[in-house]
Motif scaffolding. Structure first.
Motif, PDB file in Angstrom:
ATOM      1  N   VAL A 141      29.276 -26.825 133.384  1.00 51.82           N
ATOM      2  CA  VAL A 141      29.571 -25.573 134.095  1.00 51.82           C
ATOM      3  C   VAL A 141      31.075 -25.306 134.168  1.00 51.82           C
ATOM      4  CG1 VAL A 141      29.475 -24.484 136.375  1.00 51.82           C
ATOM      5  CG2 VAL A 141      27.410 -25.524 135.386  1.00 51.82           C
ATOM      6  N   ILE A 142      31.847 -26.326 134.532  1.00 47.91           N
ATOM      7  CA  ILE A 142      33.282 -26.087 134.719  1.00 47.91           C
ATOM      8  C   ILE A 142      33.963 -25.801 133.381  1.00 47.91           C
ATOM      9  CG2 ILE A 142      34.278 -28.427 134.539  1.00 47.91           C
ATOM     10  CD1 ILE A 142      34.923 -26.034 137.467  1.00 47.91           C
ATOM     11  N   THR A 143      33.547 -26.501 132.318  1.00 48.14           N
ATOM     12  CA  THR A 143      34.158 -26.232 131.005  1.00 48.14           C
ATOM     13  C   THR A 143      33.759 -24.866 130.471  1.00 48.14           C
ATOM     14  OG1 THR A 143      32.363 -27.487 129.949  1.00 48.14           O
ATOM     15  CG2 THR A 143      34.442 -28.654 130.340  1.00 48.14           C
ATOM     16  N   ALA A 144      32.533 -24.432 130.766  1.00 50.29           N
ATOM     17  CA  ALA A 144      32.096 -23.105 130.321  1.00 50.29           C
ATOM     18  C   ALA A 144      32.795 -22.003 131.103  1.00 50.29           C
ATOM     19  CB  ALA A 144      30.581 -22.979 130.460  1.00 50.29           C
ATOM     20  N   ARG A 145      32.910 -22.184 132.408  1.00 47.85           N
ATOM     21  CA  ARG A 145      33.504 -21.139 133.248  1.00 47.85           C
ATOM     22  C   ARG A 145      34.948 -20.858 132.848  1.00 47.85           C
ATOM     23  NH1 ARG A 145      36.071 -17.872 134.985  1.00 47.85           N
ATOM     24  NH2 ARG A 145      36.221 -16.994 137.085  1.00 47.85           N
ATOM     25  N   TYR A 146      35.711 -21.900 132.528  1.00 46.16           N
ATOM     26  CA  TYR A 146      37.126 -21.700 132.213  1.00 46.16           C
ATOM     27  C   TYR A 146      37.414 -21.893 130.719  1.00 46.16           C
ATOM     28  CZ  TYR A 146      37.356 -21.800 137.248  1.00 46.16           C
ATOM     29  OH  TYR A 146      37.146 -21.519 138.575  1.00 46.16           O
ATOM     30  N   LEU A 147      36.354 -22.001 129.913  1.00 45.10           N
ATOM     31  CA  LEU A 147      36.481 -22.182 128.460  1.00 45.10           C
ATOM     32  C   LEU A 147      37.527 -23.241 128.154  1.00 45.10           C
ATOM     33  CD1 LEU A 147      36.250 -18.452 127.314  1.00 45.10           C
ATOM     34  CD2 LEU A 147      34.406 -20.122 127.540  1.00 45.10           C
ATOM     35  N   LEU A 181      22.492 -24.577 136.895  1.00 42.65           N
ATOM     36  CA  LEU A 181      22.693 -24.065 138.253  1.00 42.65           C
ATOM     37  C   LEU A 181      21.512 -23.259 138.765  1.00 42.65           C
ATOM     38  CD1 LEU A 181      26.458 -23.096 138.340  1.00 42.65           C
ATOM     39  CD2 LEU A 181      25.349 -25.290 138.768  1.00 42.65           C
ATOM     40  N   GLY A 182      20.784 -22.576 137.870  1.00 42.97           N
ATOM     41  CA  GLY A 182      19.589 -21.860 138.323  1.00 42.97           C
ATOM     42  C   GLY A 182      18.596 -22.818 138.960  1.00 42.97           C
ATOM     43  N   ALA A 183      18.409 -23.983 138.336  1.00 44.49           N
ATOM     44  CA  ALA A 183      17.485 -24.984 138.869  1.00 44.49           C
ATOM     45  C   ALA A 183      17.987 -25.522 140.205  1.00 44.49           C
ATOM     46  CB  ALA A 183      17.311 -26.119 137.866  1.00 44.49           C
ATOM     47  N   VAL A 184      19.296 -25.789 140.314  1.00 50.69           N
ATOM     48  CA  VAL A 184      19.866 -26.280 141.573  1.00 50.69           C
ATOM     49  C   VAL A 184      19.624 -25.277 142.689  1.00 50.69           C
ATOM     50  CG1 VAL A 184      22.019 -26.809 142.787  1.00 50.69           C
ATOM     51  CG2 VAL A 184      21.621 -27.739 140.496  1.00 50.69           C
ATOM     52  N   ILE A 185      19.891 -24.010 142.409  1.00 50.56           N
ATOM     53  CA  ILE A 185      19.746 -22.969 143.437  1.00 50.56           C
ATOM     54  C   ILE A 185      18.286 -22.796 143.849  1.00 50.56           C
ATOM     55  CG2 ILE A 185      20.016 -20.487 143.863  1.00 50.56           C
ATOM     56  CD1 ILE A 185      22.552 -20.692 141.992  1.00 50.56           C
ATOM     57  N   ILE A 223      18.817 -25.996 151.655  1.00 49.70           N
ATOM     58  CA  ILE A 223      20.144 -26.592 151.487  1.00 49.70           C
ATOM     59  C   ILE A 223      21.127 -25.516 151.021  1.00 49.70           C
ATOM     60  CG2 ILE A 223      21.499 -28.329 150.235  1.00 49.70           C
ATOM     61  CD1 ILE A 223      18.927 -29.830 149.716  1.00 49.70           C
ATOM     62  N   GLU A 224      22.334 -25.543 151.552  1.00 45.09           N
ATOM     63  CA  GLU A 224      23.364 -24.623 151.090  1.00 45.09           C
ATOM     64  C   GLU A 224      24.098 -25.220 149.887  1.00 45.09           C
ATOM     65  OE1 GLU A 224      25.973 -23.433 154.194  1.00 45.09           O
ATOM     66  OE2 GLU A 224      24.392 -22.444 155.363  1.00 45.09           O
ATOM     67  N   VAL A 225      24.234 -24.423 148.850  1.00 46.35           N
ATOM     68  CA  VAL A 225      24.935 -24.868 147.630  1.00 46.35           C
ATOM     69  C   VAL A 225      25.942 -23.795 147.223  1.00 46.35           C
ATOM     70  CG1 VAL A 225      23.217 -26.500 146.739  1.00 46.35           C
ATOM     71  CG2 VAL A 225      22.924 -24.054 146.299  1.00 46.35           C
ATOM     72  N   PRO A 226      26.998 -23.599 148.009  1.00 47.25           N
ATOM     73  CA  PRO A 226      27.927 -22.490 147.767  1.00 47.25           C
ATOM     74  C   PRO A 226      28.658 -22.572 146.433  1.00 47.25           C
ATOM     75  CG  PRO A 226      28.781 -23.994 149.443  1.00 47.25           C
ATOM     76  CD  PRO A 226      27.359 -24.367 149.211  1.00 47.25           C
ATOM     77  N   TYR A 227      29.007 -23.759 145.994  1.00 46.33           N
ATOM     78  CA  TYR A 227      29.720 -23.873 144.712  1.00 46.33           C
ATOM     79  C   TYR A 227      28.788 -23.508 143.555  1.00 46.33           C
ATOM     80  CZ  TYR A 227      33.721 -26.055 146.986  1.00 46.33           C
ATOM     81  OH  TYR A 227      34.822 -26.282 147.772  1.00 46.33           O
ATOM     82  N   SER A 228      27.559 -23.983 143.615  1.00 43.38           N
ATOM     83  CA  SER A 228      26.594 -23.640 142.562  1.00 43.38           C
ATOM     84  C   SER A 228      26.346 -22.143 142.518  1.00 43.38           C
ATOM     85  CB  SER A 228      25.277 -24.389 142.797  1.00 43.38           C
ATOM     86  OG  SER A 228      25.481 -25.789 142.743  1.00 43.38           O
ATOM     87  N   GLU A 229      26.221 -21.514 143.685  1.00 37.73           N
ATOM     88  CA  GLU A 229      25.986 -20.071 143.725  1.00 37.73           C
ATOM     89  C   GLU A 229      27.186 -19.302 143.181  1.00 37.73           C
ATOM     90  OE1 GLU A 229      25.022 -19.450 147.792  1.00 37.73           O
ATOM     91  OE2 GLU A 229      22.910 -20.034 147.560  1.00 37.73           O
ATOM     92  N   LYS A 230      28.392 -19.719 143.556  1.00 39.87           N
ATOM     93  CA  LYS A 230      29.609 -19.047 143.086  1.00 39.87           C
ATOM     94  C   LYS A 230      29.724 -19.133 141.566  1.00 39.87           C
ATOM     95  CE  LYS A 230      34.699 -19.491 143.406  1.00 39.87           C
ATOM     96  NZ  LYS A 230      34.992 -19.940 142.018  1.00 39.87           N
ATOM     97  N   HIS A 267      27.379 -19.860 139.383  1.00 37.38           N
ATOM     98  CA  HIS A 267      26.253 -19.187 138.731  1.00 37.38           C
ATOM     99  C   HIS A 267      26.540 -17.693 138.614  1.00 37.38           C
ATOM    100  CE1 HIS A 267      22.221 -17.374 138.288  1.00 37.38           C
ATOM    101  NE2 HIS A 267      21.912 -18.495 137.681  1.00 37.38           N
ATOM    102  N   ARG A 268      27.049 -17.124 139.673  1.00 37.88           N
ATOM    103  CA  ARG A 268      27.366 -15.687 139.682  1.00 37.88           C
ATOM    104  C   ARG A 268      28.471 -15.371 138.668  1.00 37.88           C
ATOM    105  NH1 ARG A 268      28.060 -15.637 144.583  1.00 37.88           N
ATOM    106  NH2 ARG A 268      30.316 -15.926 144.697  1.00 37.88           N
ATOM    107  N   GLU A 269      29.537 -16.159 138.693  1.00 33.64           N
ATOM    108  CA  GLU A 269      30.674 -15.868 137.808  1.00 33.64           C
ATOM    109  C   GLU A 269      30.328 -16.116 136.336  1.00 33.64           C
ATOM    110  OE1 GLU A 269      34.123 -16.931 141.138  1.00 33.64           O
ATOM    111  OE2 GLU A 269      33.941 -18.163 139.333  1.00 33.64           O
ATOM    112  N   LEU A 270      29.616 -17.199 136.069  1.00 31.80           N
ATOM    113  CA  LEU A 270      29.250 -17.487 134.686  1.00 31.80           C
ATOM    114  C   LEU A 270      28.219 -16.501 134.150  1.00 31.80           C
ATOM    115  CD1 LEU A 270      29.098 -21.351 134.119  1.00 31.80           C
ATOM    116  CD2 LEU A 270      30.141 -19.651 132.619  1.00 31.80           C
ATOM    117  N   SER A 271      27.322 -16.041 135.003  1.00 27.94           N
ATOM    118  CA  SER A 271      26.356 -15.026 134.575  1.00 27.94           C
ATOM    119  C   SER A 271      27.076 -13.774 134.103  1.00 27.94           C
ATOM    120  CB  SER A 271      25.402 -14.664 135.725  1.00 27.94           C
ATOM    121  OG  SER A 271      24.578 -15.767 136.067  1.00 27.94           O
ATOM    122  N   GLY A 272      28.105 -13.379 134.841  1.00 30.80           N
ATOM    123  CA  GLY A 272      28.891 -12.220 134.445  1.00 30.80           C
ATOM    124  C   GLY A 272      29.615 -12.444 133.125  1.00 30.80           C
TER     125      GLY A 272
END
Length: 315
Positions: free
Chosen positions: A202-208, A282-286, A294-301, A303-308
């Motif tokens: 996730v982190i490598t994909a989000r920031y390429l 992240l979809g599975a985690v959420i 359970i709250e998973v704020p980092y996964s939700e954040k 997931h939202r940004e990478l989906s975009g």
């Protein structure tokens, strides 16, 4: 294992690697499921693997089919596809799966085994995960890089039928010199890899970026750590036997031992504008976090940004 009819469905990086390894001894029993130009190339040229760990090899399969109805019922079917292709591929191979067929998905995430059991309740569906750096080349060959490639095999279902099937497939891979490891607790192994994927992929994909980029950015490194901790917490609520400190140990390993240029399949898919397996991570985690409150704020954040990002790159 004598005269076992084997099909590899999905001959990309992982399917190609496994087919090539099994083909060292059993190529006359192997059918590859592929379509279009890929199928044509496999029929005409066979399958070539370049491997730093296992050495290079070539195999000519007994058959290359586009649909399960073109071949008899199989003894073993390996499903090696991206999560978003599983529904389509399952229908493609359904005619060659019978009540005694062993079906083993070798895929990312924690959900494929259950999804396959739902699709083929009459078959013997077991579980696996693989650690490797392998890519499919434009000429349809596969290339494995690095000093390791190993697979865990087991069964989430603990009855004798499934356990014996998992041991049989484990022995099959051992017989060709593949580093296969049988596990009595396969879900623990699957979740341990999943926790890593939910952070690193996730982190490598989000920031390429790659490992070196994460090391040099303290905010990215913190988020990488937090993503893994959220996945670990969800896994514990699932009742999975996850070793204490799994997220911590995997974080430390990546930050201290992994090569700077290491990256992920999710990053490569996002960057290339292809469909990506974000939902499998992240979809599975959420989804599972919602089930347990359970709250998973980092996964939700993320997931939202990478989906975009995925939508933008695919547009």
């Amino acid at each position: 294992m004598e005269n076992m009819k084997i099909t590899v469905a999905g001959v990309g990086a992982i399917g190609g690697l496994l087919a090539a390894m099994l083909g060292r001894k059993y190529e006359d029993r192997i059918t590859l499921i592929a379509r279009g130009e890929h199928a044509k190339a496999l029929r005409e040229k066979g399958l070539t693997m370049e491997s730093e760990f296992y050495g290079d090899s070539f195999m000519k399969p007994a058959a290359v089919a586009e649909k399960g109805e073109e071949i008899p019922v199989q003894d073993l079917v390996l499903i090696c596809c991206k999560n978003y292709s599983l529904d389509q591929l399952s229908e493609q191979i359904r005619p060659c799966i019978g009540p005694d067929t062993i079906v083993m998905p070798v895929m990312n995430g924690v959900e494929p085994g259950d999804r396959v059991r739902e699709k083929f309740p009459e078959a013997i569906c077991i579980d696996a995960l693989i650690y490797t750096i392998t890519a499919k080349a434009s000429d349809h060959s596969v290339k494995q890089s690095g000093p390791y490639t190993h697979m865990f095999i087991g069964s989430k279902l603990k009855d004798e039928r499934h356990t014996e099937a998992a041991k049989k497939v484990h022995e099959l891979f051992k017989s060709v010199g593949f580093d296969a490891r049988y596990s009595d607790d396969i879900m623990s192994e699957i979740w341990q890899k999943f926790i890593l994927n939910c952070g690193f992929n996730v982190i490598t994909a989000r920031y390429l970026t790659n490992t070196g980029g994460v090391r040099r950015n303290s905010e990215w490194a913190k988020d990488f750590h937090e993503l893994m901790k959220e996945a670990e917490a969800v896994g514990r609520m699932e009742g999975v036997n996850i070793p204490e400190g799994t997220a911590e140990k995997k974080y430390e390993y990546c930050m201290e031992n992994q090569k700077d240029d290491a990256t992920s399949s999710l990053k490569r898919d996002v960057e290339a504008g292809r469909q990506a397996e974000l939902d499998a991570f992240l979809g599975a985690v959420i989804r599972k976090a919602g089930k347990y409150g359970i709250e998973v704020p980092y996964s939700e954040k993320y997931h939202r940004e990478l989906s975009g990002m995925i939508d933008a790159y695919m547009a």
